[in-house]
Each structure stands twice: as structure tokens, then as C-alpha cells.
Design a protein around this motif. Structure first.
Motif, PDB file in Angstrom:
ATOM      1  N   ALA A   6     -58.803  20.702 -72.438  1.00 27.74           N
ATOM      2  CA  ALA A   6     -59.153  22.097 -72.192  1.00 27.74           C
ATOM      3  C   ALA A   6     -59.115  23.074 -73.270  1.00 27.74           C
ATOM      4  CB  ALA A   6     -58.007  22.420 -71.039  1.00 27.74           C
ATOM      5  N   MET A   7     -58.279  22.524 -74.146  1.00 27.72           N
ATOM      6  CA  MET A   7     -57.997  23.341 -75.442  1.00 27.72           C
ATOM      7  C   MET A   7     -59.550  23.020 -76.406  1.00 27.72           C
ATOM      8  SD  MET A   7     -56.597  25.000 -77.398  1.00 27.72           S
ATOM      9  CE  MET A   7     -54.777  25.159 -77.764  1.00 27.72           C
ATOM     10  N   ILE A   8     -59.957  21.916 -76.240  1.00 26.08           N
ATOM     11  CA  ILE A   8     -61.323  21.611 -76.931  1.00 26.08           C
ATOM     12  C   ILE A   8     -62.257  22.459 -76.179  1.00 26.08           C
ATOM     13  CG2 ILE A   8     -62.991  19.799 -77.349  1.00 26.08           C
ATOM     14  CD1 ILE A   8     -60.861  17.806 -77.969  1.00 26.08           C
ATOM     15  N   ALA A   9     -62.280  22.425 -74.902  1.00 18.11           N
ATOM     16  CA  ALA A   9     -63.450  23.302 -74.219  1.00 18.11           C
ATOM     17  C   ALA A   9     -63.263  24.565 -74.669  1.00 18.11           C
ATOM     18  CB  ALA A   9     -63.322  23.237 -72.588  1.00 18.11           C
ATOM     19  N   LEU A  10     -62.211  25.057 -74.618  1.00 20.48           N
ATOM     20  CA  LEU A  10     -61.968  26.600 -75.028  1.00 20.48           C
ATOM     21  C   LEU A  10     -62.356  26.762 -76.640  1.00 20.48           C
ATOM     22  CD1 LEU A  10     -60.749  29.299 -74.350  1.00 20.48           C
ATOM     23  CD2 LEU A  10     -58.297  28.470 -75.258  1.00 20.48           C
ATOM     24  N   ALA A  11     -62.141  25.996 -77.379  1.00 29.59           N
ATOM     25  CA  ALA A  11     -62.608  26.267 -78.658  1.00 29.59           C
ATOM     26  C   ALA A  11     -64.076  26.078 -78.749  1.00 29.59           C
ATOM     27  CB  ALA A  11     -61.961  25.062 -79.722  1.00 29.59           C
ATOM     28  N   THR A  12     -64.627  25.136 -78.098  1.00 28.07           N
ATOM     29  CA  THR A  12     -66.229  25.154 -77.951  1.00 28.07           C
ATOM     30  C   THR A  12     -66.898  26.430 -77.426  1.00 28.07           C
ATOM     31  OG1 THR A  12     -66.069  22.723 -77.940  1.00 28.07           O
ATOM     32  CG2 THR A  12     -68.075  23.652 -77.101  1.00 28.07           C
ATOM     33  N   ALA A  13     -66.185  27.014 -76.340  1.00 30.91           N
ATOM     34  CA  ALA A  13     -66.676  28.133 -75.679  1.00 30.91           C
ATOM     35  C   ALA A  13     -66.570  29.189 -76.599  1.00 30.91           C
ATOM     36  CB  ALA A  13     -65.984  28.521 -74.562  1.00 30.91           C
ATOM     37  N   ILE A  14     -65.580  29.365 -77.517  1.00 31.82           N
ATOM     38  CA  ILE A  14     -65.258  30.567 -78.266  1.00 31.82           C
ATOM     39  C   ILE A  14     -66.462  30.416 -79.451  1.00 31.82           C
ATOM     40  CG2 ILE A  14     -63.962  31.514 -80.289  1.00 31.82           C
ATOM     41  CD1 ILE A  14     -61.434  30.733 -78.402  1.00 31.82           C
ATOM     42  N   ILE A  15     -66.597  29.247 -79.870  1.00 31.20           N
ATOM     43  CA  ILE A  15     -67.756  29.184 -80.871  1.00 31.20           C
ATOM     44  C   ILE A  15     -68.999  29.475 -80.171  1.00 31.20           C
ATOM     45  CG2 ILE A  15     -68.827  27.565 -82.450  1.00 31.20           C
ATOM     46  CD1 ILE A  15     -66.161  26.228 -82.983  1.00 31.20           C
ATOM     47  N   ALA A  16     -69.342  28.899 -79.038  1.00 22.66           N
ATOM     48  CA  ALA A  16     -70.871  29.199 -78.188  1.00 22.66           C
ATOM     49  C   ALA A  16     -70.785  30.846 -78.076  1.00 22.66           C
ATOM     50  CB  ALA A  16     -70.675  28.439 -77.123  1.00 22.66           C
ATOM     51  N   THR A  17     -69.732  31.392 -77.815  1.00 26.76           N
ATOM     52  CA  THR A  17     -69.871  32.888 -77.739  1.00 26.76           C
ATOM     53  C   THR A  17     -70.019  34.023 -78.862  1.00 26.76           C
ATOM     54  OG1 THR A  17     -68.391  32.394 -75.633  1.00 26.76           O
ATOM     55  CG2 THR A  17     -68.908  34.738 -76.499  1.00 26.76           C
ATOM     56  N   ALA A  18     -69.491  33.078 -79.902  1.00 25.98           N
ATOM     57  CA  ALA A  18     -69.604  34.025 -81.381  1.00 25.98           C
ATOM     58  C   ALA A  18     -70.976  33.932 -81.835  1.00 25.98           C
ATOM     59  CB  ALA A  18     -68.463  33.413 -82.382  1.00 25.98           C
ATOM     60  N   ALA A  19     -71.374  32.527 -81.753  1.00 28.71           N
ATOM     61  CA  ALA A  19     -72.893  32.414 -82.358  1.00 28.71           C
ATOM     62  C   ALA A  19     -74.041  33.357 -81.772  1.00 28.71           C
ATOM     63  CB  ALA A  19     -73.487  31.020 -82.299  1.00 28.71           C
ATOM     64  N   PRO A  20     -74.143  33.259 -80.512  1.00 30.09           N
ATOM     65  CA  PRO A  20     -74.978  34.554 -80.023  1.00 30.09           C
ATOM     66  C   PRO A  20     -74.531  35.804 -80.105  1.00 30.09           C
ATOM     67  CG  PRO A  20     -74.308  33.347 -78.134  1.00 30.09           C
ATOM     68  CD  PRO A  20     -73.661  32.465 -79.369  1.00 30.09           C
ATOM     69  N   ALA A  21     -73.400  36.065 -80.134  1.00 27.71           N
ATOM     70  CA  ALA A  21     -72.992  37.490 -80.474  1.00 27.71           C
ATOM     71  C   ALA A  21     -73.262  38.022 -81.889  1.00 27.71           C
ATOM     72  CB  ALA A  21     -71.313  37.482 -80.221  1.00 27.71           C
ATOM     73  N   ALA A  22     -73.250  37.080 -82.719  1.00 29.00           N
ATOM     74  CA  ALA A  22     -73.589  37.452 -83.995  1.00 29.00           C
ATOM     75  C   ALA A  22     -75.134  37.562 -84.144  1.00 29.00           C
ATOM     76  CB  ALA A  22     -73.033  36.296 -85.140  1.00 29.00           C
ATOM     77  N   VAL A  25     -76.052  41.214 -82.926  1.00 25.47           N
ATOM     78  CA  VAL A  25     -75.619  42.045 -84.056  1.00 25.47           C
ATOM     79  C   VAL A  25     -76.777  42.100 -85.006  1.00 25.47           C
ATOM     80  CG1 VAL A  25     -74.019  42.679 -85.831  1.00 25.47           C
ATOM     81  CG2 VAL A  25     -73.297  41.982 -83.645  1.00 25.47           C
ATOM     82  N   TYR A  26     -77.244  40.728 -85.424  1.00 21.62           N
ATOM     83  CA  TYR A  26     -78.298  40.868 -86.597  1.00 21.62           C
ATOM     84  C   TYR A  26     -79.527  41.249 -85.711  1.00 21.62           C
ATOM     85  CZ  TYR A  26     -81.834  39.036 -89.490  1.00 21.62           C
ATOM     86  OH  TYR A  26     -82.736  38.790 -90.614  1.00 21.62           O
ATOM     87  N   ALA A  27     -79.935  41.041 -84.640  1.00 21.97           N
ATOM     88  CA  ALA A  27     -81.249  41.452 -84.038  1.00 21.97           C
ATOM     89  C   ALA A  27     -81.113  42.932 -83.853  1.00 21.97           C
ATOM     90  CB  ALA A  27     -81.436  40.824 -82.475  1.00 21.97           C
ATOM     91  N   ALA A  28     -80.045  43.566 -83.716  1.00 20.85           N
ATOM     92  CA  ALA A  28     -79.976  44.869 -83.304  1.00 20.85           C
ATOM     93  C   ALA A  28     -80.075  45.718 -84.482  1.00 20.85           C
ATOM     94  CB  ALA A  28     -78.430  45.354 -82.647  1.00 20.85           C
ATOM     95  N   SER A  29     -79.488  45.266 -85.848  1.00 19.15           N
ATOM     96  CA  SER A  29     -79.295  45.834 -86.881  1.00 19.15           C
ATOM     97  C   SER A  29     -80.860  45.809 -87.567  1.00 19.15           C
ATOM     98  CB  SER A  29     -78.664  45.317 -88.069  1.00 19.15           C
ATOM     99  OG  SER A  29     -78.916  43.867 -88.173  1.00 19.15           O
ATOM    100  N   THR A  30     -81.488  44.676 -87.353  1.00 14.48           N
ATOM    101  CA  THR A  30     -83.040  44.383 -87.829  1.00 14.48           C
ATOM    102  C   THR A  30     -84.066  45.244 -86.847  1.00 14.48           C
ATOM    103  OG1 THR A  30     -83.331  42.339 -86.983  1.00 14.48           O
ATOM    104  CG2 THR A  30     -82.556  42.479 -89.304  1.00 14.48           C
ATOM    105  N   GLN A  31     -83.545  45.439 -85.869  1.00 16.68           N
ATOM    106  CA  GLN A  31     -84.608  46.414 -84.715  1.00 16.68           C
ATOM    107  C   GLN A  31     -85.560  45.636 -84.290  1.00 16.68           C
ATOM    108  OE1 GLN A  31     -85.606  50.093 -86.683  1.00 16.68           O
ATOM    109  NE2 GLN A  31     -83.719  50.776 -86.491  1.00 16.68           N
ATOM    110  N   ALA A  39     -80.837  37.066 -77.501  1.00 16.43           N
ATOM    111  CA  ALA A  39     -79.501  36.947 -78.185  1.00 16.43           C
ATOM    112  C   ALA A  39     -78.390  37.318 -77.055  1.00 16.43           C
ATOM    113  CB  ALA A  39     -79.177  37.773 -79.590  1.00 16.43           C
ATOM    114  N   MET A  40     -78.859  38.583 -76.390  1.00 13.50           N
ATOM    115  CA  MET A  40     -77.859  39.042 -75.437  1.00 13.50           C
ATOM    116  C   MET A  40     -77.642  38.350 -74.171  1.00 13.50           C
ATOM    117  SD  MET A  40     -78.510  43.254 -75.642  1.00 13.50           S
ATOM    118  CE  MET A  40     -77.682  43.768 -74.195  1.00 13.50           C
ATOM    119  N   ALA A  41     -79.079  37.621 -73.792  1.00 17.99           N
ATOM    120  CA  ALA A  41     -78.809  36.761 -72.786  1.00 17.99           C
ATOM    121  C   ALA A  41     -77.821  35.558 -72.865  1.00 17.99           C
ATOM    122  CB  ALA A  41     -80.194  36.265 -72.398  1.00 17.99           C
TER     123      ALA A  41
END
Length: 70
Positions: A6-22, A25-31, A39-41
Motif C-alpha cells: 500500500a505504501m509503494i502504491a501510494l508513492a507511485t500514485a504521488i509520482i504519477a500525479t506529479a508528472a502530468p501536473a508539471a 503547468v508547462y503547457a499553460a505557461s507556453t500557451q 496534460a489535464m486529462a
């Protein structure tokens, strides 16, 4: 073993959420609207997985049985 998984799944999900979130932000800043939509999907899909990983992790940490009727 189940708590560790469960801890490994949580860490993986955090990383998997952070990558498209970044990427969002990049796509929004470059319009770039098409890249922003994808990226939002990806962020929304990954946040759904993060929600379930958090629930699984908290369930493994609790000592009480889950109440399925609540």
C-alpha cells in the motif's frame, strides 16, 4: 507485506500525479492548448488513482474492519 504494498502504491500514485501536473503547468505557461488538455486529462486520471491508493493505505493502517454500509 500488505502495508508495504500500500505504501509503494501510494508513492507511485504521488509520482504519477506529479508528472502530468508539471506538464500541465508547462503547457499553460507556453500557451499550448492541445497539450494542456491532454496534460489535464492525465492529471485527473492520476488523481483518481491517487485517491484509491490513499484509501488503500489508510485501510491498511487502521485496526478496525471497514464499514461497508456507511
Amino acid at each position: 507485506l500488505e502495508r508495504r504494498n500500500a505504501m509503494i502504491a501510494l508513492a507511485t500514485a504521488i509520482i504519477a500525479t506529479a508528472a502530468p501536473a508539471a506538464a500541465t503547468v508547462y503547457a499553460a505557461s507556453t500557451q499550448q492548448p492541445i497539450a494542456l488538455c491532454f496534460a489535464m486529462a492525465g492529471t485527473f486520471a492520476a488523481s483518481f488513482a491517487l485517491y484509491h491508493a490513499i484509501r488503500w493505505y489508510l485501510l491498511m493502517r487502521s485496526d478496525a474492519l471497514p464499514n461497508v454500509l456507511a
